[in-house]
Design an enzyme around this catalytic site. Structure first.
Site, PDB file in Angstrom:
ATOM      1  N   GLU A 285       0.841  -1.224   0.000  1.00 51.82           N
ATOM      2  CA  GLU A 285       0.000   0.000   0.000  1.00 51.82           C
ATOM      3  C   GLU A 285       0.863   1.256   0.000  1.00 51.82           C
ATOM      4  O   GLU A 285       0.471   2.284   0.565  1.00 51.82           O
ATOM      5  CB  GLU A 285      -0.951   0.047   1.205  1.00 51.82           C
ATOM      6  CG  GLU A 285      -2.005  -1.020   1.248  1.00 51.82           C
ATOM      7  CD  GLU A 285      -2.890  -1.059   0.025  1.00 51.82           C
ATOM      8  OE1 GLU A 285      -2.930  -0.064  -0.707  1.00 51.82           O
ATOM      9  OE2 GLU A 285      -3.503  -2.115  -0.200  1.00 51.82           O
ATOM     10  N   GLY A 286       2.014   1.189  -0.596  1.00 46.80           N
ATOM     11  CA  GLY A 286       2.916   2.344  -0.657  1.00 46.80           C
ATOM     12  C   GLY A 286       3.930   2.279   0.461  1.00 46.80           C
ATOM     13  O   GLY A 286       3.567   2.281   1.641  1.00 46.80           O
TER      14      GLY A 286
END
Ligand SMILES: Cc1cc2nc3c(=O)[nH]c(=O)nc-3n(C[C@H](O)[C@H](O)[C@H](O)COP(=O)(O)OP(=O)(O)OC[C@H]3O[C@@H](n4cnc5c(N)ncnc54)[C@H](O)[C@@H]3O)c2cc1C
Length: 588
Positions: free
Chosen positions: A435-436
């Site tokens: 998710e980054g």
């Protein structure tokens, strides 16, 4: 054995956020302390009774790939069935699409218990919810009607399909192609690292795939989002043929072994049938709708695993007898050694602070979504936007650190797999990557969230904290916490002004210290809410009550042991970038 921290979860939801946190939100008119407590105790029961016993099984057995599909670890399939029968997939979804419409802050608290008990399992419903949420907001009524109810009920699961070998943080490099065919598209390409991309829980899996329509622009502006079912769905809702997609293999990885991480091939024959979601070329924007929810949900994973590691470390420290201290004759349990107490207090205080900041952020999102006053919605959305990268980056980086501390408390026993302490570190490690990565969160915080309003949302939050912390608490211990939290806010204000000035003049220099800045923000926000907690428990008529006394102790430990880190971060942010900018990469 996992024990859900129900007292602290209830304290944050029912006291720390104020007496009527959702007043002004008609959609949550039925929210009450009783409702919150009953949802929490039921989610805890599921976490403790069903998910926790499977955590080790999932770690040891993992998921198994074969030509015919992916078999999950023993017990996982039955647990998923129980999860669905318990109505848990519907918890957060709005009533109009078959959900229970629980506020995000309550759903987030419930999710913590599942993530602590079994992170690998929890990822599957988390991604399904994120995919359903994106469909709910962006898809056509026809697509919604055909797919949404069965995702919301948990009959089918959902995935986020972004990453390709050459496109990780930089999704502008995506090459998966979408070729128009009538009203639909044929999808061709390979995706990697797809969580729960294939499994034996359900008959169908709904993939939300990023791809580029032939002839679209290069970069992020040419990316569209497609709904690509594993099994095609006929007009009458019956399942039809297998779509042209398959899981080619699953990864062997450091942790979350129970969660299959899949390499997916789309269109090995005549193309996987996919339906465009929303408008063409807006795919990344839509994916961000999923990502905002998912980033909060991954932030909570960081401290959920740290909570689990803390519980195991504290149990061990009470039973392991080793060494002497000045207070008692003979050998003592290691919890009586000051250094072991330091480690346990860091774990407990850190976890409680991260929980408070995350639930506060979820609450801001509830207000942004449901408050009847448009001005409140706007202000709380800006605040949540600011806080989400902090929650994701800080809670995961710090969660990994605390899981590591859990191993240290165990000594050599912690390094041995049989003990189970190592699993928490292995499981937690991914949270700071997917998710980054933390670097991407920090870029977002600085490059978008601070830059777009020149720090206004941050400065307004700091002004509110200042005002809140201005008045005396009337208790010496709470005063100590308040004073330290207030000083940290002053440092953050000064550092924010410094990094904004740096950003305007030399963006690269600001980005070089974006992660230390993000971490500083996290520790300062944690200090603020620990000071609020200290004030509340010391003013409570039952301040000697065990929970209140423990909360005051952890608030003091937070400012004594953890908050001083902001001094170091401040130095790094204000003075560290030259030491990076001056170095030629060839020298490394
Ligand atoms: C177990 C697991 C599950 C996953 N689940 C999914 C999933 O379900 N769906 C999905 O689509 N993907 C999934 N991913 C992929 C995951 O989201 C990516 O691994 C992640 O976004 C990082 O991309 P990357 O691995 O290509 O690293 P890279 O992008 O190559 O990054 C490598 C390093 O460079 C840094 N970096 C890169 N660009 C910048 C920049 N602009 N500024 C500063 N630093 C930068 C990063 O911070 C990192 O430290 C999963 C990955 C794993 C390991």
């Amino acid at each position: 054995m996992y024990r859900a921290p129900l007292q602290d979860l209830s304290f944050v939801l029912l006291k720390l956020l104020g007496p009527q946190p959702l007043a002004g939100c008609p959609a949550h008119a039925d929210y009450s302390a009783d409702l919150a407590q009953s949802v929490l105790s039921e989610s805890a029961r599921f976490a403790e009774g069903v998910l926790d016993p499977l955590s080790r099984v999932g770690d040891r057995e993992g998921a198994h790939w074969s030509e015919t599909g992916v078999r999950t670890a023993s017990g996982f399939r039955a647990a998923y069935r129980q999860f669905v029968e318990g109505g848990w997939p519907q918890l957060r979804a709005p009533a109009q699409i078959g959900g229970q419409g629980a506020p995000l802050m309550l759903a987030t608290a419930a999710q913590e218990t599942w993530a602590s008990a079994n992170l690998a399992f929890k990822l599957c419903p988390m991604l399904t919810y994120a995919a359903a949420h994106a469909l709910e907001i962006t898809a056509s009524p026809q697509l919604q009607q055909r797919f949404l109810p069965r995702m919301v009920s948990g009959e089918w699961t959902g995935t986020m399909v972004l990453t390709e070998p050459q496109a990780g943080s930089d999704l502008g490099l995506i090459r998966t192609r979408a070729v128009p065919q009538g009203e639909a598209f044929r999808i061709f390409g390979q995706k990697i690292f797809i969580t729960w991309g294939e499994h034996d829980f359900t008959d169908n899996i709904i993939h939300m795939v990023l791809a580029r329509i032939e002839g679209a622009l290069e970069g992020v502006r040419g990316i569209s989002m497609f709904l690509v079912p594993k099994v095609l769905v006929k007009d009458d809702g019956e399942l039809g043929e297998r779509n042209d997609l398959r899981c080619v293999s699953i990864e062997h990885k450091l942790g979350i072994h129970g969660s299959p991480t899949c390499v997916m091939a789309f269109g090995e024959r005549d193309g996987a049938l996919g339906y465009l979601v929303g408008e063409a070329n807006h795919g990344l924007e839509y994916m961000f709708i999923m990502m905002n929810a998912a980033r909060l949900a991954v932030g909570l994973q960081g401290y959920a695993v740290a909570e689990r590691a803390f519980q195991q470390a504290a149990d061990y420290a009470r039973s392991r007898v080793q060494g002497r201290n000045s207070a008692a004759p003979g050998s003592v349990p290691i919890i009586q050694h000051p250094d072991v107490m330091r480690m346990l207090l860091e774990m407990k205080a850190g976890t409680e602070a991260m929980r408070a900041v995350t639930l506060y952020t979820a609450w801001q999102l509830d207000l942004a979504e449901s408050h009847s006053d448009a001005a409140v919605r706007k202000q709380t959305q800006a605040r949540a936007d600011l806080l989400i990268p902090i929650v994701k980056g800080w809670c995961t980086e710090f969660g990994v650190e605390l899981a590591n501390t859990g191993i240290q408390v165990h000594g050599g026993t912690g390094y041995i797999e049989e003990t189970g302490a190592a699993q928490w570190l292995r499981d937690a490690r991914i949270t700071a990557i997917y998710e980054g990565t933390t670097g991407i969160q920090a870029n977002d915080l600085l490059g978008r969230k601070l830059a777009r309003d020149h720090g206004e949302a941050m400065m307004s939050l700091l002004a509110q904290i200042d005002a809140e912390l201005a008045s005396d608490t009337g208790s010496a211990a709470a005063e100590e916490v308040r004073g330290a939290a207030l000083s940290a806010v002053t440092l953050l204000r000064e550092t924010t002004a410094g990094i904004l000035a740096l950003g305007t003049a030399r963006t690269d220099r600001a980005l070089a210290v974006a992660v230390p800045y993000l971490m500083m923000c996290g520790f300062v926000m944690g200090g603020w809410l620990m000071a609020r907690a200290a004030r509340l428990v010391s003013a409570d008529a039952e301040s000697a009550h065990e929970f209140n006394a423990a909360k005051l102790a952890t608030a003091r430990a937070y400012v004594g042991l953890l908050l001083p880190r902001v001094l170091g971060y401040r130095q790094m942010v204000l003075n560290g970038s030259d030491s990076i900018a001056a170095v030629d990469p060839a020298l490394i």
